[in-house]
Design a protein around this motif. Sequence first.
Motif, PDB file in Angstrom:
ATOM      1  N   ALA A 139      -1.233 -43.481 -16.368  1.00 22.69           N
ATOM      2  CA  ALA A 139      -0.160 -42.519 -16.678  1.00 22.69           C
ATOM      3  C   ALA A 139      -0.153 -42.146 -18.161  1.00 22.69           C
ATOM      4  O   ALA A 139       0.180 -41.005 -18.517  1.00 22.69           O
ATOM      5  N   ARG A 141      -2.525 -41.525 -19.995  1.00 22.49           N
ATOM      6  CA  ARG A 141      -3.505 -40.447 -20.245  1.00 22.49           C
ATOM      7  C   ARG A 141      -2.903 -39.064 -20.101  1.00 22.49           C
ATOM      8  O   ARG A 141      -3.433 -38.091 -20.632  1.00 22.49           O
ATOM      9  N   GLN A 142      -1.825 -38.940 -19.308  1.00 24.24           N
ATOM     10  CA  GLN A 142      -1.202 -37.616 -19.120  1.00 24.24           C
ATOM     11  C   GLN A 142      -0.182 -37.308 -20.210  1.00 24.24           C
ATOM     12  O   GLN A 142       0.435 -36.246 -20.188  1.00 24.24           O
ATOM     13  N   GLN A 143       0.015 -38.241 -21.129  1.00 16.96           N
ATOM     14  CA  GLN A 143       1.037 -38.062 -22.157  1.00 16.96           C
ATOM     15  C   GLN A 143       0.368 -37.758 -23.497  1.00 16.96           C
ATOM     16  O   GLN A 143      -0.435 -38.545 -23.981  1.00 16.96           O
ATOM     17  N   SER A 183       4.560 -43.362 -13.889  1.00 18.71           N
ATOM     18  CA  SER A 183       4.825 -42.111 -14.592  1.00 18.71           C
ATOM     19  C   SER A 183       6.262 -42.062 -15.099  1.00 18.71           C
ATOM     20  O   SER A 183       6.531 -41.540 -16.188  1.00 18.71           O
ATOM     21  N   ALA A 232       7.561 -42.173 -19.295  1.00 21.99           N
ATOM     22  CA  ALA A 232       8.499 -41.183 -19.855  1.00 21.99           C
ATOM     23  C   ALA A 232       9.709 -41.894 -20.461  1.00 21.99           C
ATOM     24  O   ALA A 232      10.180 -41.532 -21.550  1.00 21.99           O
ATOM     25  N   SER A 277      11.128 -36.077 -22.844  1.00 26.25           N
ATOM     26  CA  SER A 277      10.103 -35.040 -22.963  1.00 26.25           C
ATOM     27  C   SER A 277       9.419 -35.062 -24.325  1.00 26.25           C
ATOM     28  O   SER A 277      10.052 -35.327 -25.340  1.00 26.25           O
TER      29      SER A 277
END
Lengths: 334, 334
Positions: free
Chosen positions: B20, B22-24, B290, B294, B322
Amino acid sequence: MTIRIGILGYGNLGRGVEKAIRQQPDMELAGVFTRRNPESVQLETPGMTASPLSDLEAGTGAAANVDVLILCGGSATDLPEQTPHFADKYLVIDSFDTHAKIPEHFEAVNNAALKGEKLAMISCGWDPGLFSLNRLFGNCFLPEGADYTFWGRGVSQGHSDAIRRIEGVADAKQYTVPIEAALEAARSGENPELTTRQKHLRECYVVLEEGISPDSEEAERVRQEIVTMPNYFDEYDTTVHFISQEELNEEHSGMPHGGFVLRSGKTAGDQTCVIEYSLKLDSNPEFTSSVLVAYARALHRMYEEGKRGCITVFDVAPAYLSPLDGAELRAHML
Amino acid sequence: MTIRIGILGYGNLGRGVEKAIRQQPDMELAGVFTRRNPESVQLETPGMTASPLSDLEAGTGAAANVDVLILCGGSATDLPEQTPHFADKYLVIDSFDTHAKIPEHFEAVNNAALKGEKLAMISCGWDPGLFSLNRLFGNCFLPEGADYTFWGRGVSQGHSDAIRRIEGVADAKQYTVPIEAALEAARSGENPELTTRQKHLRECYVVLEEGISPDSEEAERVRQEIVTMPNYFDEYDTTVHFISQEELNEEHSGMPHGGFVLRSGKTAGDQTCVIEYSLKLDSNPEFTSSVLVAYARALHRMYEEGKRGCITVFDVAPAYLSPLDGAELRAHML
């Protein structure tokens, strides 16, 4: 402690707020303020009379007791003027919903609130508001994905008004209807691209002026004017039903609305996930009012804690919305 | 600025967090810490090796770079001990999900975090977590109403484990399935009372030990032991399918899950409103991961702003989740 709510504007939303306060253990109505002659306004709250706008300006009368002022005017002309105007004198909250003008409105309200050392909140309701929260959550939890917002089935005031302005129309009600096949496609997790026409259709119930028959050429002209109206109808499949004023009053006097926010995406491990949020509301203004009063509580608390300026739903920790304390929330809702 | 994430525990959830990140755009992996021999653990991140727990204890090696430590152990025995233990040394976040013990766990973690002047978050994921948020929102916006939570269709690890402990069972997978009629009843807005048996059913896929035939008396005894098992199955309608290990591996190796949170209520004007939130997840641990990353961002920001002690999802303003700033969020998501 009790939070005393002031209401500015006594239309459907103002009346909704007046009612919504009754469901809140820690709130009471401080006053209803109106631009009309206060004596012409009949409140629902027994023993209470409306107050003139001049009281709000001067902070006198019922206005002296207002902890949070909920602005219940329209986004087109009322709120752009009223919210900044009162944000330096009161804790104000509005449901400004012209998405494209939110940054500008925020700026004006933020400046006023900072000047008066107050706290303000704009664009609170369900869209913008709860739907915005779900768009934000979706993007944070599934950073790689697609967003879908569907509205309805519900009455669009703006579209109903647009039809009423057409020559030959006595009255009208327009429903925005999400198309089931598009909803299913969004739910599939395959991130389809959906056009405006694929997502919603528009159902119009129209009362023609006296003397115009539903099967006349004149009625056909009205129908054509509706379905080809730029921005409002031309990009949609639109159905027009000519009905009597009696039928409109009996079958279409409610203000239902609702909709769907979906986020469909892939985890970094390429696993599909779909988040869906939906509302089904028999009364759009009464639900919006319920959301507004919960955020009024949050606004008041955050002000007491020292927060100043303008905020939105994005800035409010959910616990502030509840009359329960942290320990109760953790024990019963977590 | 980059937030450096440490992972304690390298099971499904730990591997999910590793992915997860890696998507941030603003996160990187600081280290994976394990009680096992670190050399026996093969990470997915190229060029990185696991670190021993002693590094975390001492704050040495990879642990020296950890901004937020995500605890990926189990709620039964790992987290009650680990989260308070590390909360005075690191910013920790866990997905502790034993609802009844949340107050006790919160207390222990809060004390440790305050002692070390750190910030911690417990019970973050989707239930508890996102479902909790939706229960809270529902109660705030519709104070007079009923709550419904449905889980599934998805794999319950606890129920699968319970079946595996039965004599004669080689392997098993249990799906919790929400019953469509109950969902529809909840959606109706009529606030029905629904029993445990009406809300969910349980589907079991069971591999018998070698030599036990699916139509033997021995298999029937296994079936009986499953369907009558107190707490786990006796209050549900349960179906048991005997299948081969090959079929279990091929058809039931995934970890899908999801569910529904509904709040159905009346406004003060007696108008029915229904709020529904649902998740459909191909991978439960990857989605939970995920959500965790966050909230790790939020935790780090709130710590930087001076917040100390223990918090939950209820205490986090959504904007903190965010990577975008307030102006971007207002312009694009409000």
